[in-house]
Scaffold this active site. Sequence first.
Site, PDB file in Angstrom:
ATOM      1  N   CYS A  80       0.822  -1.221   0.000  1.00 27.47           N
ATOM      2  CA  CYS A  80       0.000   0.000   0.000  1.00 27.47           C
ATOM      3  C   CYS A  80       0.850   1.263   0.000  1.00 27.47           C
ATOM      4  O   CYS A  80       0.309   2.365  -0.055  1.00 27.47           O
ATOM      5  CB  CYS A  80      -0.895   0.042   1.231  1.00 27.47           C
ATOM      6  N   ARG A 122      -5.392   6.890  -3.581  1.00 27.52           N
ATOM      7  CA  ARG A 122      -5.911   5.528  -3.721  1.00 27.52           C
ATOM      8  C   ARG A 122      -6.215   4.912  -2.353  1.00 27.52           C
ATOM      9  O   ARG A 122      -7.270   4.299  -2.150  1.00 27.52           O
ATOM     10  CB  ARG A 122      -4.884   4.667  -4.462  1.00 27.52           C
TER      11      ARG A 122
END
EC number: 3.4.22.-
Length: 357
Positions: free
Chosen positions: A195, A236
């Site tokens: 991530c 995101r």
Amino acid sequence: MSPLPVTTAAPGTVVDPVAGPATVLSMSIGSVPLSDALAWTAIGAFVVAAVIQWYGATDPARYLAAGAWVVFGVFWLTLAPHYYLEVKSPIETLLTVAALPLCAYTGYLLATGRESLLLLSKAVAFMGLIYLPVETIPVVRTWLIETTAAQTHFGMELLGHSPGLEEGANGYQSRFAFDPDETVTGRTTYIITACTGIGSMAIFGGLIAAVKAPLKRKAVAFPLAVGVIWFLNLVRNVFIGLASPWGWFQQDIFVTIATEFMGAPADRTSYIVAHNFIAQSLSIVALLGITYLVLRILPEILEPLEDVLYILTGTEYDLADALGQEMRTDGGARTDAGASADHDSGPSVDGDDDADR
């Protein structure tokens, strides 16, 4: 990493990672996971191949790099079950399955004389040297994950959400502590290595480090690529981190796809749509856009990219011509009279390349 069962998370809460990890397998060699061992073996061989090529032993470098590509392909194949069964990501599953034949074909081309692929091999070596320490050194991984989680939480706060952070399934302060009784799905997410955007940063860092170009232009291209990736990655993370608990995609058609075709629980639908379909698809578009920005500064990266296209299609491409860009290797526009001599012009390439090693 698979979602935590309800009994291992906070009461009533189910947790998803914002993205799938790069290396999670139960198989191991001693205490080292099989995927990690394969990755380090491949990257180590790529590095040695780059060194012996630098010393002029091109043929041994080709054969060593060819073998490294095969190992690299096997590494990606070992991740396919994880991405299919746990992450349930069609895109990542297809990519990991396709990696082995593509990598094996690259090795074949190298072994049979396509010397230009040594530059792509060198780029992969640098990519691995950037990514693998983050994945395998605990203190670096902890700092990167928790910093990304804190920045993502700040992004959520800008949009009016402040769930707080607590320890996630991976042991880091990376879980967004939404109250399951106050959200739509009762789910939440946590940040893991994938991530953080380090994978995309490693790709561009490897390409920029590998090509021969003046150090000044490399010093501009790298922070540009990293900065754009960092910003888009935070957007995101915020998107997925909010879509999952608040059920932005819990419409019947998406629930049917997630449950009937992917075998996922109905309350995981928003996470799957946000992460596996929307975010991953837009990531491809973003990478193409970042590539275009970087090549405007560092057109030398077109050379390894042309080799990638050759591997995929079997056709030789002139990307500078296809993009309508007549560019010199010093970043300026080429002229018809000087186009053939451009690769020998500008600052000392060899000296800059040595400084980047």
